[in-house]
Design a protein around this motif. Sequence first.
Motif, PDB file in Angstrom:
ATOM      1  N   ARG A 198      11.688   2.124  -1.277  1.00 13.52           N
ATOM      2  CA  ARG A 198      11.896   1.187  -0.165  1.00 13.52           C
ATOM      3  C   ARG A 198      10.800   0.128  -0.143  1.00 13.52           C
ATOM      4  NH1 ARG A 198      12.867   4.087   5.060  1.00 13.52           N
ATOM      5  NH2 ARG A 198      15.052   3.874   4.477  1.00 13.52           N
ATOM      6  N   LEU A 199       9.560   0.556  -0.333  1.00 14.65           N
ATOM      7  CA  LEU A 199       8.479  -0.437  -0.361  1.00 14.65           C
ATOM      8  C   LEU A 199       8.662  -1.416  -1.507  1.00 14.65           C
ATOM      9  CD1 LEU A 199       5.287   1.677   0.485  1.00 14.65           C
ATOM     10  CD2 LEU A 199       6.514   0.068   1.949  1.00 14.65           C
ATOM     11  N   LEU A 200       9.155  -0.934  -2.638  1.00 18.40           N
ATOM     12  CA  LEU A 200       9.410  -1.840  -3.767  1.00 18.40           C
ATOM     13  C   LEU A 200      10.430  -2.905  -3.381  1.00 18.40           C
ATOM     14  CD1 LEU A 200       9.254  -2.694  -6.744  1.00 18.40           C
ATOM     15  CD2 LEU A 200      10.954  -0.918  -7.239  1.00 18.40           C
ATOM     16  N   LEU A 201      11.525  -2.496  -2.729  1.00 18.34           N
ATOM     17  CA  LEU A 201      12.562  -3.452  -2.337  1.00 18.34           C
ATOM     18  C   LEU A 201      12.045  -4.420  -1.277  1.00 18.34           C
ATOM     19  CD1 LEU A 201      15.590  -0.991  -2.198  1.00 18.34           C
ATOM     20  CD2 LEU A 201      15.180  -2.766  -3.907  1.00 18.34           C
ATOM     21  N   VAL A 202      11.264  -3.920  -0.307  1.00 22.64           N
ATOM     22  CA  VAL A 202      10.713  -4.805   0.722  1.00 22.64           C
ATOM     23  C   VAL A 202       9.754  -5.818   0.100  1.00 22.64           C
ATOM     24  CG1 VAL A 202       9.267  -4.889   2.789  1.00 22.64           C
ATOM     25  CG2 VAL A 202      11.001  -3.107   2.566  1.00 22.64           C
ATOM     26  N   SER A 203       8.977  -5.396  -0.891  1.00 20.12           N
ATOM     27  CA  SER A 203       8.088  -6.352  -1.561  1.00 20.12           C
ATOM     28  C   SER A 203       8.888  -7.435  -2.265  1.00 20.12           C
ATOM     29  CB  SER A 203       7.201  -5.620  -2.569  1.00 20.12           C
ATOM     30  OG  SER A 203       7.942  -5.145  -3.678  1.00 20.12           O
ATOM     31  N   LEU A 204      10.040  -7.063  -2.843  1.00 15.09           N
ATOM     32  CA  LEU A 204      10.885  -8.068  -3.496  1.00 15.09           C
ATOM     33  C   LEU A 204      11.495  -9.025  -2.483  1.00 15.09           C
ATOM     34  CD1 LEU A 204      12.658  -5.879  -6.198  1.00 15.09           C
ATOM     35  CD2 LEU A 204      10.788  -7.497  -6.522  1.00 15.09           C
ATOM     36  N   VAL A 205      11.745  -8.545  -1.248  1.00 16.92           N
ATOM     37  CA  VAL A 205      12.238  -9.431  -0.191  1.00 16.92           C
ATOM     38  C   VAL A 205      11.228 -10.556   0.053  1.00 16.92           C
ATOM     39  CG1 VAL A 205      12.775  -9.579   2.276  1.00 16.92           C
ATOM     40  CG2 VAL A 205      13.632  -7.658   0.934  1.00 16.92           C
ATOM     41  N   PHE A 206       9.966 -10.204   0.190  1.00 19.47           N
ATOM     42  CA  PHE A 206       8.938 -11.215   0.467  1.00 19.47           C
ATOM     43  C   PHE A 206       8.670 -12.076  -0.754  1.00 19.47           C
ATOM     44  CE2 PHE A 206       8.229  -8.260   3.910  1.00 19.47           C
ATOM     45  CZ  PHE A 206       7.898  -9.080   4.961  1.00 19.47           C
ATOM     46  N   ALA A 210      12.446   3.457 -11.402  1.00 21.94           N
ATOM     47  CA  ALA A 210      12.436   3.382 -12.861  1.00 21.94           C
ATOM     48  C   ALA A 210      12.687   1.962 -13.355  1.00 21.94           C
ATOM     49  CB  ALA A 210      13.488   4.329 -13.439  1.00 21.94           C
ATOM     50  N   ARG A 211      13.376   1.167 -12.547  1.00 22.46           N
ATOM     51  CA  ARG A 211      13.687  -0.213 -12.929  1.00 22.46           C
ATOM     52  C   ARG A 211      12.843  -1.224 -12.162  1.00 22.46           C
ATOM     53  NH1 ARG A 211      17.813   3.098 -13.118  1.00 22.46           N
ATOM     54  NH2 ARG A 211      19.375   2.991 -14.794  1.00 22.46           N
ATOM     55  N   GLY A 212      11.713  -0.772 -11.609  1.00 28.04           N
ATOM     56  CA  GLY A 212      10.870  -1.655 -10.811  1.00 28.04           C
ATOM     57  C   GLY A 212      10.360  -2.846 -11.597  1.00 28.04           C
ATOM     58  N   ASP A 213       9.826  -2.608 -12.790  1.00 24.84           N
ATOM     59  CA  ASP A 213       9.317  -3.717 -13.601  1.00 24.84           C
ATOM     60  C   ASP A 213      10.449  -4.665 -13.995  1.00 24.84           C
ATOM     61  OD1 ASP A 213       6.789  -2.671 -13.427  1.00 24.84           O
ATOM     62  OD2 ASP A 213       6.928  -1.586 -15.341  1.00 24.84           O
ATOM     63  N   LEU A 214      11.622  -4.090 -14.260  1.00 26.82           N
ATOM     64  CA  LEU A 214      12.766  -4.930 -14.631  1.00 26.82           C
ATOM     65  C   LEU A 214      13.186  -5.813 -13.465  1.00 26.82           C
ATOM     66  CD1 LEU A 214      14.866  -5.618 -16.796  1.00 26.82           C
ATOM     67  CD2 LEU A 214      16.291  -3.763 -15.893  1.00 26.82           C
ATOM     68  N   LEU A 215      13.170  -5.276 -12.251  1.00 29.30           N
ATOM     69  CA  LEU A 215      13.536  -6.066 -11.073  1.00 29.30           C
ATOM     70  C   LEU A 215      12.532  -7.192 -10.851  1.00 29.30           C
ATOM     71  CD1 LEU A 215      14.590  -3.212  -8.604  1.00 29.30           C
ATOM     72  CD2 LEU A 215      16.090  -4.889  -9.693  1.00 29.30           C
ATOM     73  N   VAL A 228      11.354 -13.071 -11.472  1.00 31.64           N
ATOM     74  CA  VAL A 228      10.554 -14.156 -12.054  1.00 31.64           C
ATOM     75  C   VAL A 228      11.441 -15.065 -12.908  1.00 31.64           C
ATOM     76  CG1 VAL A 228       8.692 -14.708 -13.660  1.00 31.64           C
ATOM     77  CG2 VAL A 228       8.401 -12.861 -11.976  1.00 31.64           C
ATOM     78  N   VAL A 229      12.326 -14.474 -13.711  1.00 32.01           N
ATOM     79  CA  VAL A 229      13.217 -15.263 -14.568  1.00 32.01           C
ATOM     80  C   VAL A 229      14.122 -16.154 -13.725  1.00 32.01           C
ATOM     81  CG1 VAL A 229      15.144 -15.110 -16.184  1.00 32.01           C
ATOM     82  CG2 VAL A 229      13.155 -13.642 -16.486  1.00 32.01           C
ATOM     83  N   VAL A 230      14.698 -15.576 -12.643  1.00 30.11           N
ATOM     84  CA  VAL A 230      15.585 -16.353 -11.768  1.00 30.11           C
ATOM     85  C   VAL A 230      14.824 -17.523 -11.156  1.00 30.11           C
ATOM     86  CG1 VAL A 230      16.890 -16.273  -9.613  1.00 30.11           C
ATOM     87  CG2 VAL A 230      17.148 -14.445 -11.298  1.00 30.11           C
ATOM     88  N   LEU A 231      13.604 -17.292 -10.698  1.00 27.71           N
ATOM     89  CA  LEU A 231      12.818 -18.367 -10.089  1.00 27.71           C
ATOM     90  C   LEU A 231      12.474 -19.446 -11.099  1.00 27.71           C
ATOM     91  CD1 LEU A 231      10.400 -16.240  -7.843  1.00 27.71           C
ATOM     92  CD2 LEU A 231      12.286 -17.699  -7.067  1.00 27.71           C
ATOM     93  N   THR A 252       3.658   0.907  -5.553  1.00 28.99           N
ATOM     94  CA  THR A 252       3.171   1.557  -6.777  1.00 28.99           C
ATOM     95  C   THR A 252       2.311   2.768  -6.447  1.00 28.99           C
ATOM     96  OG1 THR A 252       3.204  -0.576  -7.923  1.00 28.99           O
ATOM     97  CG2 THR A 252       1.877   1.181  -8.903  1.00 28.99           C
ATOM     98  N   ARG A 253       1.452   2.624  -5.437  1.00 28.83           N
ATOM     99  CA  ARG A 253       0.565   3.726  -5.075  1.00 28.83           C
ATOM    100  C   ARG A 253       1.344   4.906  -4.505  1.00 28.83           C
ATOM    101  NH1 ARG A 253      -2.414   0.972  -2.133  1.00 28.83           N
ATOM    102  NH2 ARG A 253      -1.517   1.432  -0.099  1.00 28.83           N
TER     103      ARG A 253
END
Length: 690
Positions: free
Chosen positions: A97-105, A163-168, A173-176, A91-92
Motif C-alpha cells: 500500500r505504501l508503494l502505491l501511495v508513493s506512486l500516487v504522489f 515484486a514489481r515495485g521497481d518495474l512500476l 519514469v518512462v511514461v513521464l 521499502t523499509r
Amino acid sequence: MGSGAPAGPGDEGGAPAGRKPYLPPATQPVRGVVWALHLAAPLAVLWLLLANPEDLNHRFRWEHPPSHFWLIVAVAGVNVALGAMISQAATRRQDARLLLVSLVFLSSAGFFLLHGLATPTVILDKGSYGFDIGQPVGLTVAAVLAFVSSLPLGPRAAAAILARGDLLRAGLVVVLVVWGWASLVEGLTPLSAPPPPGGGTIGVFSWIGAGLYAVAAAMMFRIHRRRPSAMLVSLMTAYALLGESMIVGFFRPNWLLSWWEWHFLLSLAFVFVAYSAYIQFRREGSSQGLFDSVTLNATVRRIQAQYDEALEELVGHIRQMGESGSRIPVSLRLAGKFRLNEGQAAVLEQAGQALAVERELSTRLGALVDVGRQARVGLGEAALLAGALERVKQAYGDVRIGLVSNGQVAIGARRFAVDDFKDIEAITGGGVVVHPLTVKGVLAGALEVPVGTTRQDEALAATLASQLSIALENARLYRELETLFRQYMSPDVAASLLADPDQAALGGSLVELTALFADLKGFTSFSERVAPGEIVEMLNRYHTAAVPCILRHGGTIVQFVGDALLALFNAPATQERHATHAARAALEMQVAAEAIAAGNPGYPRFRIGINTGLALVGNIGSPELRGFNAMGDAVNVAARLEGQAEPGTVVIGATTREQIGPAARVRSLGDLSLKGKEQSVEAFVLTALE
C-alpha cells in the motif's frame, strides 16, 4: 519505530458483524460534519463561479505565466519529497500500500511539473494541448493508483505488487519522459501544438478520476475508523481534494478564476499531507513511523510484533541490569537496532521499567496463588514445602526456608533463635529479609527472601510468609487428623466431615445403599479356648485383611462390634453400581480370610451377608457423643442373611442380585424365614463375579 504506528491490526473492512464500531474523536458526527463542510466549500465556490460566469469568473481573469510556473514547481517539489519519503517507508516496511501511495504522489508530481514546464513563455512560446490536459491525465493515472492503494490487498496481491515495485517505478519514469518529450518538443506531436478550438479536455475521464478518488477516500475512512491516525485523515482529505480538482478542471477555461481554483485545490491537497507529516515528525522527532498507520494489516501485525520484541528485549535487559548492578540505560542498546531517537529511547526506557515491574509483580502474585493451591488437604509437609519453594524461587529468586529444630532456625550459615523474632515482623540484613513462619502463633520456621526493588516487594514477601505459615499449619493439623481422627472412622466419613462440617449434625436422610455384615462363625467357642491376647491378635489379623478390601471398593465401615463389622456402599459418598462393589469386596474378604485361616486351623471363619435397599443414613447419638450409622429394614435383612451364611460364604438378597445382574454366579437358597420378618426373603449364595 514511531508512535505513528496503529494500535492494533484490526480488519480494514470495518467493525465485526454485530458490534457497533468505535468512532474516534476525528470521526465523531459533529467533527465529521465540519470536515465535510470544508470539503464542500470548494465545490460551492465553483458553482458560484459557473452560475455567474460574466460577473465573477471572467471578470477576474489573470494570465501570469511566471506565477503559474513557480507555483507548479513548488508543489511538484513537495510531491516529490512526499513520494520519496513514502517510497522509502514502503521499502523499509515491505508494504504494497505504501508503494502505491508513493506512486500516487510521484505521478502527480511528475505530471504537475510537466504541466508547469508547458506554461507559455517558459519553453514553448504559446499555450499547447499538453499544457491543457497534462495535469488531468496525471491525476487520472494517480486516481487509479489511489483506488488500488485503498483496497484491502491480500497476501498474494501485495506480494505481486512488491515484486514489481521497481518495474512500476521505472514504468512511471518512462511514461513521464515520453509525455514530456511529446508535449515540450515543439512541432513533434499534437501535444506541443496549440489546443484545438474550444479548449482541451479529457472529458469523461475527469469524472471517472473524481469517482476513483471518492472511493479511495471512503476506503481510507473505513481504515481510519479501525485504527485512528492523523496521517490517514490527511491522505483521505488529499484524495477528496484531488477528486474535487478533477471536477473543477472539467470547467476551466485557462487563466480564469475557476482555473486558478483548480490549481489551489491541487496545491492544498499535497500541502495538507506534507504539513501533517511535518507535525508528526516534530512530535516524534523521527520519520521512522510517519506512514505506519497507512500500511496493510499484515504490515501492522509485523510492526506490532517488532514493538513487542523491542519491549521484551528491553525488559530482559532491565532484568539483567538489575542483576548485574549496571546503571547504563539499556534502551540505548536498542536504539540502533530499532532506529530510535533519544526521546523515543527515553519513553521506551520508562515503559520497559514499568512493564518489568508489572510483570515481576504479576509473577510474584501468581506464585502466591500457586502456593495456596498447593496447600491442599492430604499433602505432606515435606512435599508441600518443596513444591512451594520451587515455585516461589521462580518469582522471588534465591528464597530459602528453615524449620525450627532444637530451638533454632538454620538458613544456610545463619542461625536464628526463637527469641530473635519476638515483637518484630522481619529481620533485614545482607540483602535479604527474613520473615517468621508460625503455627498457632508459635515460631515454626523462617522464610528468607531477597530484598526487592519495588515498593510492593516488602508487602509481597510478608504475604508469602503468611501464606506459607497457613499452609504449614494446615499440613501439620491434617497430619494430626490423619493420626487421631481418620484411624477411628472410615476415610469417606472423615473426608465428608472435613469438607462439610454440617454433616456432623444429628439426623439423617433416606438413601438407597448396600449393607455388608460380616462376623466370625465360631468366635464364641474360640474365645473360650484361648487367652485374651490371642483373641485380639486373631481379630486384628482378620480385620487388617478385611478392611482394605472394603475401602478399595469404596465402602464405608461404620461399626466394629467384637468380631463383627458393618460396611455401607453408596453412603455417605455417592457410588454407582454399589451392589457390585459390595459383592466384590465380600468375595475378596473371603479370599483374604481363607489365607489367614489356612495357617491357623483353629481360627473361626468369616461369613458375610449383603442386602440392598433404602435405609436412614446419618448421625445417631447425642450432642456430646454421636456416631455415623444406618438404620432400616435393608440393614436388618443384611444382618439376618449373614446369620444364615455358612463359614467362608457370602449370602446376598434378591435386590442385590438383581442390581448386580448376569455377572453374579449364585446358588439359590430359596425363600428364607428370617427373624423379625413376617414374609420370607429370597436369598442366594454368591460364588463368583464375572
